[in-house]
Design an enzyme around this catalytic site. Structure first.
Site, short mmCIF file in Angstrom:
data_model
loop_
_atom_site.label_atom_id
_atom_site.label_comp_id
_atom_site.label_asym_id
_atom_site.label_seq_id
_atom_site.Cartn_x
_atom_site.Cartn_y
_atom_site.Cartn_z
N HIS A 83 1.67 2.16 -3.40
CA HIS A 83 0.63 2.95 -4.07
C HIS A 83 0.73 4.42 -3.68
O HIS A 83 0.70 5.30 -4.53
CB HIS A 83 -0.76 2.45 -3.67
CG HIS A 83 -1.19 1.19 -4.35
ND1 HIS A 83 -1.03 0.98 -5.69
CD2 HIS A 83 -1.79 0.08 -3.85
CE1 HIS A 83 -1.51 -0.22 -6.02
NE2 HIS A 83 -1.98 -0.79 -4.91
N HIS A 85 -0.71 -1.10 -9.66
CA HIS A 85 -0.51 -2.55 -9.60
C HIS A 85 0.40 -2.97 -10.74
O HIS A 85 0.35 -2.43 -11.83
CB HIS A 85 -1.86 -3.27 -9.69
CG HIS A 85 -2.58 -3.26 -8.37
ND1 HIS A 85 -3.95 -3.24 -8.25
CD2 HIS A 85 -2.10 -3.24 -7.10
CE1 HIS A 85 -4.29 -3.23 -6.98
NE2 HIS A 85 -3.17 -3.22 -6.26
N GLU A 133 0.83 -1.22 0.00
CA GLU A 133 0.00 0.00 0.00
C GLU A 133 0.86 1.26 0.00
O GLU A 133 0.52 2.26 -0.64
CB GLU A 133 -0.93 -0.01 1.21
CG GLU A 133 -1.91 -1.18 1.26
CD GLU A 133 -2.80 -1.31 0.02
OE1 GLU A 133 -3.20 -2.43 -0.31
OE2 GLU A 133 -3.05 -0.27 -0.63
#
Lengths: 186, 424
Positions: B142, B148, B139
């Site tokens: 991100h 992804h 995470e």
């Protein structure tokens, strides 16, 4: 910490966490594909995404437009399953991304992949739906040291050191677990 | 005003390119994070949660120029990355969690991270449940701007792979984050190959080496065959080099002849001899010398402090560098060679006029991997012309310096971490 009042915590509501709804059919698969960016959600203009009176063709219509389904003038929702090509292409893209056989069918392998624990961030981020695929060439990095032997060819006079003579000593780059220096706890 | 993944482009952070989500990145290198008080998990102790997040941030810091610091005092508005656990509708988030199974967390570019507390999150290497460390590293990827990545081995794959102990951020994921934030650069106090002899189970003596980069009181072991530093580095000098000054050294020299096998660390006006057998600095060696010792005693005629040094076994000379000068010290005669000191430019001339470090070197490194000597200064290095090259082109001056290159183009991912994350 869970709230309790009884000394033995017997009043803690150890509720069994509720479980995510499994992906079991094309409807739930459609929601999954839409959530993670494999299906373009029906493109509704912002101003139409709620219940309201609309003037269409000079006629006043009370219409409820709900995302994910096509809305008709009469407000009767038509089943979007008519968008099967959409669903098939979404399935194909998900299958390609997940390394599954690209069948375009909601088969068992696809169902299993959709029900795996995963991150909630969409797989396809850009609004243009451009896929986010790792296009690296996967070029492995050349291993530049596999125990290079140190061979000293110097024409030094008396062998001033073990390496000066023509003897060759193999000095290997050691990353085995024998290296003396402690690694960090990790 | 809840920030949402696709639309978030906070006023506070620059975006590098409109529209192309791949180019969203923080515009500063020190980022503050906090596990918010209303977002503690009910499954792990708060200390465990914070430690795991601290380790997750450190793992990204080890492979990028970013530093992360936990900040539990500043106003929440000044915190760059807020982490919290919740179930169902949580923490004012527009994307409700779905319960145990499937979605276990989500994150916002340049923003917050939420973990579904209905999932069974566990500490690293417990062997069951969902590794909170692995999810947090994903995470955070991100938040830093990575989408992804569908590649086996990538930490940015969308689906959670059962806990493989010891997962790390691999080469391509490192290059992906460095594409957003650049590589890791910085000067080094010294670089050396640590040599030791070992006896195999068959009784034969083998000689092994490990490569170390030191910066102040910290060091990395560099795994040449993997083109990266050892996982979990940097670590404190005193952790791995007992008895050597904990705030680091100026130079390392390994004198290796038929009669001598001596490793020396230099710092200020003193030097230490290192005992490879017992993995600590000598207080007194077999010749009765006590340490630390004055450089002027052990190496008469050599000034101190020095910038760096290396031992050239081809001519049994230790080259000591100080400022723009170099002193050649003969280990046989135990004296500075006549004609020295010389200007570094003179003793180590540039092959390409003008492309020369001139002086004030950071490190002189004899590399067994490359079978070459490198002079390092700042973020650049210059390689000495090798014996073989010399033989092929006798016209070239001995010890010529080839044109300089960037250190991070030859040795990869030698990245600092924030001082609050160093001791983990």
């Amino acid at each position: 910490e869970k709230i309790f009042h009884n000394r033995d915590h017997s009043d803690v509501d150890v509720h069994a966490p509720h479980h995510a709804e499994l992906i079991v059919d094309t409807d739930t698969a459609r929601q999954f594909l839409s959530k993670y960016g494999f299906l373009k959600p029906l493109r509704l203009d912002e101003s139409q995404s709620k219940e309201a009176d609309y003037i269409l063709g000079g006629e006043r219509l009370h219409m409820r437009i709900q995302e994910g389904r096509s809305a008709s003038r009469t407000g009767i929702e038509t089943d979007v399953s008519a968008n099967i090509p959409d669903l098939i292409s979404g399935l194909r893209q998900f299958q390609v991304m997940s390394g599954l056989p690209e069948t375009g069918v909601f088969d068992d392998a696809t169902k299993a992949a959709m029900n795996k624990p995963r991150c909630g961030v969409p797989d396809r981020l850009s609004p243009t739906g451009s896929s986010v695929k790792d296009n690296s060439t996967g070029s492995s990095v050349k291993d530049n040291s596999t125990g290079s032997s140190v061979k000293d060819n110097s024409t030094g006079s008396a062998p001033a050191d073990p390496v000066a003579s023509n003897a060759t000593i193999n000095i290997t780059d050691d990353q085995s677990d024998r290296n003396l220096k402690p690694a960090s706890p990790r | 005003q809840k920030r949402h993944l696709l639309t978030l482009l906070s006023k506070r952070r620059s975006k590098q390119e409109a529209g192309n989500l791949r180019q969203i990145a923080f515009s500063k290198q020190l980022l503050k994070w906090r596990l918010i008080g209303e977002g503690y998990s009910s499954q792990l102790s708060i200390d465990d949660q914070r430690y795991i997040f601290k380790l997750a941030f450190r793992m990204w810091s080890e492979v990028s120029p970013l530093d992360f610091v936990e900040d539990v005092h500043s106003p929440l508005a000044e915190i760059d990355i807020r982490l919290g656990f919740g179930t169902g509708r949580h923490l004012g988030c527009t994307q409700a969690f779905d319960g145990a199974g499937q979605e276990f967390a989500h994150a916002w570019f340049l923003g917050d991270i939420h973990f579904d507390d209905d999932e069974h999150f566990t500490a690293p290497n417990t062997g069951y449940g969902i590794s909170l460390l692995k999810v947090a590293v994903h995470e955070i990827g991100h938040v830093l701007g990575l989408p992804h990545i569908f590649r086996p081995g990538s930490i940015m794959q969308p689906s959670y792979l059962p806990q493989d102990t010891g997962f790390e951020i691999d080469w391509l994921d490192r290059k992906a984050i460095q594409k957003l934030y650049g590589g890791c650069r910085g000067h080094f106090s010294t670089v050396f190959d640590w040599i030791r002899k070992e006896r195999t189970p068959y009784g034969e003596v083998v000689v092994r080496f490990n490569t170390y980069f030191m910066r102040g009181g910290w060091y990395w072991m560099y795994e040449n065959r993997n083109n990266r530093t050892r996982y979990g580095d940097p670590v404190a000098v005193q952790m791995g080099w007992h008895g050597v000054p904990s705030n680091g050294v100026d130079a390392y020299v390994h004198v290796w002849t038929w009669t001598t096998d001596a490793a020396y660390f230099f710092k200020g006006t003193q030097y230490w001899r290192y005992d490879g057998e017992n993995d600590e600095a000598f207080t007194e060696d077999s010749e009765g010398c006590r340490y630390p010792r004055l450089i002027s005693e052990g190496f008469p005629g050599v000034p101190s402090p020095i910038d760096t040094a290396f031992y050239d076994r081809r001519d049994s000379l230790i080259y000591f560098f100080k400022g723009k000068d170099v002193y050649a010290f003969h280990v046989g005669t135990h004296a500075v060679v006549s004609g020295y000191p010389k200007k570094i430019r003179e003793a180590f001339p540039a092959l390409v006029p003008g492309d020369h470090p001139v002086g004030h070197l950071d490190a002189a490194y004899l590399s067994y991997t490359h079978n070459a000597v490198f002079l390092l200064k700042g973020t650049r290095f210059w390689r000495l012309l090798g014996t073989r090259e010399q033989r092929l082109k006798p016209s070239l001056p001995r010890n010529s310096l080839l044109p300089g290159k960037e250190v991070d183009q030859q040795w990869f991912d030698i990245c600092d971490v924030h001082k609050t994350n160093l001791k983990m």
